[in-house]
Design a protein around this motif. Structure first.
Motif, PDB file in Angstrom:
ATOM      1  N   ASN A   1      63.423  24.291  41.473  1.00  0.00           N
ATOM      2  CA  ASN A   1      64.302  23.613  40.526  1.00  0.00           C
ATOM      3  C   ASN A   1      63.725  23.624  39.121  1.00  0.00           C
ATOM      4  N   ASP A   2      62.507  24.096  38.955  1.00  0.00           N
ATOM      5  CA  ASP A   2      61.841  24.175  37.654  1.00  0.00           C
ATOM      6  C   ASP A   2      60.951  25.419  37.685  1.00  0.00           C
ATOM      7  N   VAL A   3      61.456  26.532  37.159  1.00  0.00           N
ATOM      8  CA  VAL A   3      60.732  27.802  37.235  1.00  0.00           C
ATOM      9  C   VAL A   3      59.390  27.740  36.506  1.00  0.00           C
ATOM     10  N   PRO A   4      59.297  27.153  35.295  1.00  0.00           N
ATOM     11  CA  PRO A   4      57.974  27.066  34.666  1.00  0.00           C
ATOM     12  C   PRO A   4      56.961  26.274  35.507  1.00  0.00           C
ATOM     13  N   ALA A   5      57.396  25.178  36.138  1.00  0.00           N
ATOM     14  CA  ALA A   5      56.491  24.412  37.005  1.00  0.00           C
ATOM     15  C   ALA A   5      56.103  25.237  38.220  1.00  0.00           C
ATOM     16  N   ALA A   6      57.055  25.985  38.792  1.00  0.00           N
ATOM     17  CA  ALA A   6      56.750  26.846  39.938  1.00  0.00           C
ATOM     18  C   ALA A   6      55.745  27.916  39.539  1.00  0.00           C
ATOM     19  N   LYS A   7      55.931  28.511  38.363  1.00  0.00           N
ATOM     20  CA  LYS A   7      54.999  29.544  37.901  1.00  0.00           C
ATOM     21  C   LYS A   7      53.608  28.959  37.717  1.00  0.00           C
ATOM     22  N   THR A   8      53.500  27.800  37.109  1.00  0.00           N
ATOM     23  CA  THR A   8      52.197  27.159  36.925  1.00  0.00           C
ATOM     24  C   THR A   8      51.528  26.918  38.275  1.00  0.00           C
ATOM     25  N   PHE A   9      52.286  26.383  39.232  1.00  0.00           N
ATOM     26  CA  PHE A   9      51.762  26.080  40.560  1.00  0.00           C
ATOM     27  C   PHE A   9      51.328  27.352  41.294  1.00  0.00           C
ATOM     28  N   TYR A  10      52.210  28.339  41.392  1.00  0.00           N
ATOM     29  CA  TYR A  10      51.885  29.540  42.161  1.00  0.00           C
ATOM     30  C   TYR A  10      50.858  30.421  41.453  1.00  0.00           C
ATOM     31  N   ASP A  11      50.836  30.443  40.122  1.00  0.00           N
ATOM     32  CA  ASP A  11      49.762  31.155  39.421  1.00  0.00           C
ATOM     33  C   ASP A  11      48.413  30.553  39.807  1.00  0.00           C
ATOM     34  N   ALA A  12      48.349  29.214  39.888  1.00  0.00           N
ATOM     35  CA  ALA A  12      47.090  28.549  40.245  1.00  0.00           C
ATOM     36  C   ALA A  12      46.698  28.828  41.689  1.00  0.00           C
TER      37      ALA A  12
END
Length: 126
Positions: free
Chosen positions: A10-21
């Motif tokens: 529901n929040d692509v930037p938050a998903a990117k931050t999470f999965y990048d980490a």
């Protein structure tokens, strides 16, 4: 067996931050925005993983009982990925440690910012 796995976000930037980490701690590179910014994707020689906003426009949801497992090369990587996920907005669903059901295995569980359940897993030695 699998070509790709996609989860709702529901929040692509938050998903990117999470999965990048999390995936970065497992040795994978930074994700790429896909679909004009409607998702983030991670490609490897073994397949593709993405977190995307649903195409039908409805809210994303996660599977009750569903878990996506990411392979880790050892306990240190499990610990690092779990810590990175928590620091990047995830929640703990099971602290890192041995998994008694599978002697020799070591794993940890997280939920991403949307609620999708992940397992970071170092399989038992054969």
């Amino acid at each position: 067996m699998f070509t790709h796995i996609m989860v709702g976000a529901n929040d692509v930037p938050a998903a990117k931050t999470f999965y990048d980490a999390v995936l970065g701690a497992l040795g994978h590179g930074e994700g790429n925005l896909i679909g004009e910014g409607h998702g983030v994707g991670y490609a490897t020689s073994g397949g593709f993983f993405a977190a995307v906003t649903p195409r039908d426009g409805n809210a994303p949801s996660f599977a009750n009982g569903g878990t996506i497992g990411f392979a880790a090369p050892g306990p240190e990587a499990v610990d690092a990925a779990h810590a990175a996920g928590l620091a990047a907005g995830g929640t703990c669903e099971g602290a890192p440690g041995p998994r008694e059901m599978f002697p020799g295995a070591y794993g940890a569980y997280l939920r991403d910012p949307t609620g999708n359940k992940l397992c970071i897993w170092q399989a038992p030695k054969a």
